[in-house]
Scaffold this motif. Structure first.
Motif, PDB file in Angstrom:
ATOM      1  N   HIS A 141      -2.523  -3.824 -21.568  1.00  0.00           N
ATOM      2  CA  HIS A 141      -2.244  -2.877 -20.486  1.00  0.00           C
ATOM      3  C   HIS A 141      -1.930  -1.481 -21.020  1.00  0.00           C
ATOM      4  CE1 HIS A 141      -2.040  -6.534 -18.187  1.00  0.00           C
ATOM      5  NE2 HIS A 141      -1.091  -6.982 -18.976  1.00  0.00           N
ATOM      6  N   PRO A 175       1.893   4.488 -13.382  1.00  0.00           N
ATOM      7  CA  PRO A 175       1.711   3.063 -13.117  1.00  0.00           C
ATOM      8  C   PRO A 175       0.978   2.341 -14.256  1.00  0.00           C
ATOM      9  CG  PRO A 175       0.107   4.316 -11.892  1.00  0.00           C
ATOM     10  CD  PRO A 175       1.015   5.322 -12.545  1.00  0.00           C
ATOM     11  N   HIS A 196      -5.492  -0.362  -2.654  1.00  0.00           N
ATOM     12  CA  HIS A 196      -4.670  -1.076  -1.666  1.00  0.00           C
ATOM     13  C   HIS A 196      -4.321  -0.199  -0.479  1.00  0.00           C
ATOM     14  CE1 HIS A 196      -1.088   0.970  -3.241  1.00  0.00           C
ATOM     15  NE2 HIS A 196      -1.586   0.722  -4.425  1.00  0.00           N
ATOM     16  N   ARG A 198      -2.294   2.721  -0.058  1.00  0.00           N
ATOM     17  CA  ARG A 198      -1.203   3.667   0.111  1.00  0.00           C
ATOM     18  C   ARG A 198      -0.799   4.356  -1.182  1.00  0.00           C
ATOM     19  NH1 ARG A 198       3.491   0.519   2.467  1.00  0.00           N
ATOM     20  NH2 ARG A 198       2.630  -1.126   1.185  1.00  0.00           N
ATOM     21  N   GLY A 199      -1.443   4.014  -2.279  1.00  0.00           N
ATOM     22  CA  GLY A 199      -0.941   4.465  -3.574  1.00  0.00           C
ATOM     23  C   GLY A 199      -1.466   5.834  -3.979  1.00  0.00           C
ATOM     24  N   THR A 201      -2.266   6.453  -7.001  1.00  0.00           N
ATOM     25  CA  THR A 201      -3.384   6.200  -7.918  1.00  0.00           C
ATOM     26  C   THR A 201      -4.673   5.947  -7.133  1.00  0.00           C
ATOM     27  OG1 THR A 201      -1.793   5.198  -9.407  1.00  0.00           O
ATOM     28  CG2 THR A 201      -4.115   4.840  -9.922  1.00  0.00           C
ATOM     29  N   CYS A 202      -4.544   5.286  -5.989  1.00  0.00           N
ATOM     30  CA  CYS A 202      -5.739   5.034  -5.164  1.00  0.00           C
ATOM     31  C   CYS A 202      -6.356   6.372  -4.755  1.00  0.00           C
ATOM     32  CB  CYS A 202      -5.386   4.253  -3.904  1.00  0.00           C
ATOM     33  SG  CYS A 202      -4.498   2.726  -4.195  1.00  0.00           S
ATOM     34  N   THR A 237      -4.315  -7.300  -8.055  1.00  0.00           N
ATOM     35  CA  THR A 237      -3.836  -6.516  -9.203  1.00  0.00           C
ATOM     36  C   THR A 237      -3.976  -7.281 -10.520  1.00  0.00           C
ATOM     37  OG1 THR A 237      -1.557  -7.235  -8.820  1.00  0.00           O
ATOM     38  CG2 THR A 237      -2.230  -5.162  -7.797  1.00  0.00           C
ATOM     39  N   PRO A 240      -8.180  -7.832 -12.726  1.00  0.00           N
ATOM     40  CA  PRO A 240      -8.703  -7.258 -13.976  1.00  0.00           C
ATOM     41  C   PRO A 240      -8.223  -7.992 -15.228  1.00  0.00           C
ATOM     42  CG  PRO A 240      -8.011  -5.508 -12.476  1.00  0.00           C
ATOM     43  CD  PRO A 240      -7.517  -6.793 -11.887  1.00  0.00           C
ATOM     44  N   THR A 340       5.788  -9.406 -12.402  1.00  0.00           N
ATOM     45  CA  THR A 340       5.629  -8.582 -11.205  1.00  0.00           C
ATOM     46  C   THR A 340       4.606  -7.497 -11.490  1.00  0.00           C
ATOM     47  OG1 THR A 340       7.890  -8.944 -10.455  1.00  0.00           O
ATOM     48  CG2 THR A 340       6.816  -6.934  -9.697  1.00  0.00           C
ATOM     49  N   TYR A 341       3.535  -7.454 -10.726  1.00  0.00           N
ATOM     50  CA  TYR A 341       2.519  -6.413 -10.901  1.00  0.00           C
ATOM     51  C   TYR A 341       2.677  -5.293  -9.873  1.00  0.00           C
ATOM     52  CZ  TYR A 341      -0.289  -8.549 -14.627  1.00  0.00           C
ATOM     53  OH  TYR A 341      -0.740  -9.030 -15.837  1.00  0.00           O
ATOM     54  N   TRP A 342       3.319  -5.599  -8.753  1.00  0.00           N
ATOM     55  CA  TRP A 342       3.600  -4.551  -7.777  1.00  0.00           C
ATOM     56  C   TRP A 342       4.728  -5.005  -6.866  1.00  0.00           C
ATOM     57  CZ3 TRP A 342       2.564  -5.062  -2.381  1.00  0.00           C
ATOM     58  CH2 TRP A 342       1.892  -6.239  -2.017  1.00  0.00           C
ATOM     59  N   ARG A 343       5.304  -4.055  -6.140  1.00  0.00           N
ATOM     60  CA  ARG A 343       6.429  -4.354  -5.256  1.00  0.00           C
ATOM     61  C   ARG A 343       6.109  -3.886  -3.866  1.00  0.00           C
ATOM     62  NH1 ARG A 343      11.561  -4.301  -8.269  1.00  0.00           N
ATOM     63  NH2 ARG A 343      10.910  -4.501 -10.434  1.00  0.00           N
ATOM     64  N   ALA A 344       6.223  -4.790  -2.908  1.00  0.00           N
ATOM     65  CA  ALA A 344       6.074  -4.388  -1.504  1.00  0.00           C
ATOM     66  C   ALA A 344       7.324  -3.609  -1.122  1.00  0.00           C
ATOM     67  CB  ALA A 344       5.926  -5.615  -0.622  1.00  0.00           C
TER      68      ALA A 344
HETATM   69  C1  LIG Z   1       0.953  -5.466 -16.305  1.00  0.00           C
HETATM   70  C2  LIG Z   1       0.323  -4.875 -15.044  1.00  0.00           C
HETATM   71  C3  LIG Z   1      -1.033  -4.732 -14.966  1.00  0.00           C
HETATM   72  C4  LIG Z   1      -1.632  -4.207 -13.808  1.00  0.00           C
HETATM   73  N1  LIG Z   1      -2.988  -4.056 -13.758  1.00  0.00           N
HETATM   74  C5  LIG Z   1      -3.560  -3.537 -12.649  1.00  0.00           C
HETATM   75  C6  LIG Z   1      -4.972  -3.321 -12.596  1.00  0.00           C
HETATM   76  O1  LIG Z   1      -5.691  -3.524 -13.589  1.00  0.00           O
HETATM   77  N2  LIG Z   1      -5.508  -2.838 -11.436  1.00  0.00           N
HETATM   78  C7  LIG Z   1      -4.723  -2.552 -10.336  1.00  0.00           C
HETATM   79  O2  LIG Z   1      -5.261  -2.114  -9.305  1.00  0.00           O
HETATM   80  N3  LIG Z   1      -3.373  -2.717 -10.375  1.00  0.00           N
HETATM   81  C8  LIG Z   1      -2.786  -3.186 -11.497  1.00  0.00           C
HETATM   82  N4  LIG Z   1      -1.427  -3.330 -11.549  1.00  0.00           N
HETATM   83  C9  LIG Z   1      -0.641  -3.010 -10.342  1.00  0.00           C
HETATM   84  C10 LIG Z   1      -0.360  -1.523 -10.186  1.00  0.00           C
HETATM   85  O3  LIG Z   1       0.357  -1.026 -11.295  1.00  0.00           O
HETATM   86  C11 LIG Z   1       0.498  -1.315  -8.899  1.00  0.00           C
HETATM   87  O4  LIG Z   1      -0.215  -1.773  -7.772  1.00  0.00           O
HETATM   88  C12 LIG Z   1       0.908   0.130  -8.732  1.00  0.00           C
HETATM   89  O5  LIG Z   1       1.924   0.202  -7.760  1.00  0.00           O
HETATM   90  C13 LIG Z   1      -0.259   0.991  -8.302  1.00  0.00           C
HETATM   91  O6  LIG Z   1       0.193   2.321  -8.237  1.00  0.00           O
HETATM   92  P1  LIG Z   1      -0.157   3.262  -7.013  1.00  0.00           P
HETATM   93  O7  LIG Z   1      -0.023   4.649  -7.509  1.00  0.00           O
HETATM   94  O8  LIG Z   1      -1.452   2.839  -6.409  1.00  0.00           O
HETATM   95  O9  LIG Z   1       0.964   2.942  -5.934  1.00  0.00           O
HETATM   96  P2  LIG Z   1       2.505   3.358  -5.932  1.00  0.00           P
HETATM   97  O10 LIG Z   1       2.626   4.837  -5.810  1.00  0.00           O
HETATM   98  O11 LIG Z   1       3.166   2.688  -7.098  1.00  0.00           O
HETATM   99  O12 LIG Z   1       3.026   2.683  -4.597  1.00  0.00           O
HETATM  100  C14 LIG Z   1       2.734   3.235  -3.312  1.00  0.00           C
HETATM  101  C15 LIG Z   1       2.843   2.176  -2.254  1.00  0.00           C
HETATM  102  O13 LIG Z   1       1.821   1.211  -2.457  1.00  0.00           O
HETATM  103  C16 LIG Z   1       2.358  -0.090  -2.354  1.00  0.00           C
HETATM  104  N5  LIG Z   1       1.550  -0.963  -3.254  1.00  0.00           N
HETATM  105  C17 LIG Z   1       1.439  -0.906  -4.594  1.00  0.00           C
HETATM  106  N6  LIG Z   1       0.587  -1.847  -5.030  1.00  0.00           N
HETATM  107  C18 LIG Z   1       0.152  -2.507  -3.930  1.00  0.00           C
HETATM  108  C19 LIG Z   1      -0.744  -3.590  -3.728  1.00  0.00           C
HETATM  109  N7  LIG Z   1      -1.368  -4.189  -4.751  1.00  0.00           N
HETATM  110  N8  LIG Z   1      -0.965  -4.004  -2.476  1.00  0.00           N
HETATM  111  C20 LIG Z   1      -0.345  -3.422  -1.410  1.00  0.00           C
HETATM  112  N9  LIG Z   1       0.513  -2.390  -1.542  1.00  0.00           N
HETATM  113  C21 LIG Z   1       0.759  -1.942  -2.784  1.00  0.00           C
HETATM  114  C22 LIG Z   1       3.814   0.035  -2.800  1.00  0.00           C
HETATM  115  O14 LIG Z   1       4.617  -0.953  -2.182  1.00  0.00           O
HETATM  116  C23 LIG Z   1       4.165   1.407  -2.278  1.00  0.00           C
HETATM  117  O15 LIG Z   1       4.577   1.334  -0.930  1.00  0.00           O
HETATM  118  C24 LIG Z   1      -0.819  -3.828 -12.705  1.00  0.00           C
HETATM  119  C25 LIG Z   1       0.574  -3.930 -12.821  1.00  0.00           C
HETATM  120  C26 LIG Z   1       1.138  -4.443 -13.976  1.00  0.00           C
HETATM  121  C27 LIG Z   1       2.641  -4.530 -14.081  1.00  0.00           C
END
Ligand SMILES: Cc1cc2nc3c(=O)[nH]c(=O)nc-3n(C[C@H](O)[C@H](O)[C@H](O)COP(=O)(O)OP(=O)(O)OC[C@H]3O[C@@H](n4cnc5c(N)ncnc54)[C@H](O)[C@@H]3O)c2cc1C
Length: 348
Positions: A141, A175, A196, A198-199, A201-202, A237, A240, A340-344
């Motif tokens: 990662h 992230p 997903h 709302r992020g 990164t999305c 999540t 990958p 934990t890969y993400w938090r609701a």
């Molecule tokens: C070890 C590890 C490896 C990971 N690998 C990947 C990967 O390869 N690809 C990938 O897409 N993600 C991966 N993730 C998950 C990713 O880091 C999180 O989903 C992260 O929050 C995405 O950041 P963001 O900027 O999109 O959202 P954030 O700004 O962090 O969060 C914004 C909002 O989105 C919500 N949210 C975040 N993730 C999700 C979700 N999955 N479903 C619904 N709501 C969500 C949060 O609750 C928050 O309200 C990984 C996480 C870990 C710990």
């Protein structure tokens, strides 16, 4: 790929011998520690070795690691644990060959090379950067570093004592993502972004165009599981990391993978060993992900084979699974990686 074998020399002053002993005691909880009567402490970890040679109120330090990135991990660990042993102790660290304010050795400024839509909610970004060899071993990662103000980016920097100083999360979104594929010799790696909805990164990934800059830092997390029998699971999540593990697994690997997707069109072709069965849970069965995985993992762990279990998903599911699997299979705890890969949002 072999590492470069890096040695870093530093100094800690002032420090008394009881301070060094307190550090050695703390380290012995998770590393092999050897203390000699003539005040030499050697700490051996996966990342490398730390030697502290104490005399007359100061310690000479030697860090040995397989590459620059591992050396920086050791330096960060050393600073953190010196301070944990004796508050403020790490302030006495100095590293003659290091420049305060430099970018950490495990950071690279990458550029987006290509963006490919894999399915309705998955985007693959190919990132290009120099000198990526260290990202291709030891960790699956990385952190995808997105500055709040891309025109004036704020990156992590080295402090005067050699530790990585991370900018405030308001200035840099960081992230964790999985390195889905990497070709260090050709200078690229792929990350698959689950959209997903709302992020940050999305939004960033959807808007990303070839040539856009992004910081990457790593690698971290576990490495490819070595077991001949794998039980893998998680939601989008974790797709990958499951894809990466299976694509690099030995052809005679056996096992199961359970992946939950809200949209069945987000299923992917995963090339892997024929002996690993992949089950997809759609929206109806998604709430059953943790219980389904628990049952499969428990059956496998009850057997005698060298099983490795890996799960990534939402915090509540991961916490529940980690607790139940570790309680039930306590002696096998090192074979179980549940994260934990993400938090609701709790107030959503
Ligand atoms: C070890 C590890 C490896 C990971 N690998 C990947 C990967 O390869 N690809 C990938 O897409 N993600 C991966 N993730 C998950 C990713 O880091 C999180 O989903 C992260 O929050 C995405 O950041 P963001 O900027 O999109 O959202 P954030 O700004 O962090 O969060 C914004 C909002 O989105 C919500 N949210 C975040 N993730 C999700 C979700 N999955 N479903 C619904 N709501 C969500 C949060 O609750 C928050 O309200 C990984 C996480 C870990 C710990």
């Amino acid at each position: 790929m072999a590492g470069e074998d890096i040695t870093l020399h530093g100094r800690l002053a002032p420090v008394d011998w009881p301070g060094i002993e307190a550090f050695a005691r703390l380290m012995s909880d998770f590393a092999r520690v050897h203390v000699t009567p003539d005040h030499v402490v050697t700490v051996s970890m996966d990342a490398g070795a730390i030697t502290l040679r104490w005399a007359a109120g100061a310690a000479d330090i030697r860090l040995q690691a397989r590459d620059q990135s591992a050396a920086q991990n050791l330096r960060d660990t050393l600073g953190h644990l010196l301070d944990s042993a004796v508050d403020g102790l790490a302030a006495g660290l100095s590293w003659p060959t290091m420049t305060e304010g430099a970018l950490p050795p495990n950071f690279r400024l990458a550029t987006v090379e290509a963006s490919t839509r894999l399915s309705p909610n998955f985007l693959r970004l190919r990132l290009r950067a120099d000198d990526l060899g260290f990202m291709a071993r030891t960790g699956l990662h990385l952190r995808l570093l997105q500055p709040k103000d891309p025109a004036n980016p704020v990156w992590p920097r080295l402090s005067a004592t050699g530790r990585t100083v991370w900018p405030d999360s308001g200035l840099l979104h960081m992230p964790v993502y999985t390195i889905r594929a990497i070709d260090a010799a050709s200078g690229w790696l792929d990350v698959d972004i689950y959209l997903h909805g709302r992020g940050r990164t999305c939004a960033w990934a959807k808007a990303a165009r070839p040539g856009d800059p992004v910081g990457i830092s790593g690698p971290g997390g576990g490495w490819l599981p070595k077991g001949a029998h794998l039980v893998l699971g998680g939601d989008e999540t974790a797709l990958p990391v499951i894809g990466r593990i299976l694509s690099e697994a030995a052809p005679d690997t056996i096992g199961r993978a359970v992946i939950a997707v809200t949209n069945l069109d987000d299923r992917q072709e995963i090339s892997g060993p024929p002996g690993v069965q992949i089950d997809w849970l759609g929206p109806q069965d998604r709430p059953k992900l943790a219980t389904t995985f628990d049952a499969i993992a428990s059956t496998a762990l009850s057997g005698t084979e060298a099983v490795q279990v890996l799960f990534g998903g939402e915090r509540l599911e991961a916490d529940h699974l980690r607790h139940t699997l570790r309680k039930r299979f306590h002696p096998s705890v090192q074979r179980v990686a549940v994260a934990t890969y993400w938090r609701a949002d709790t107030n959503a």
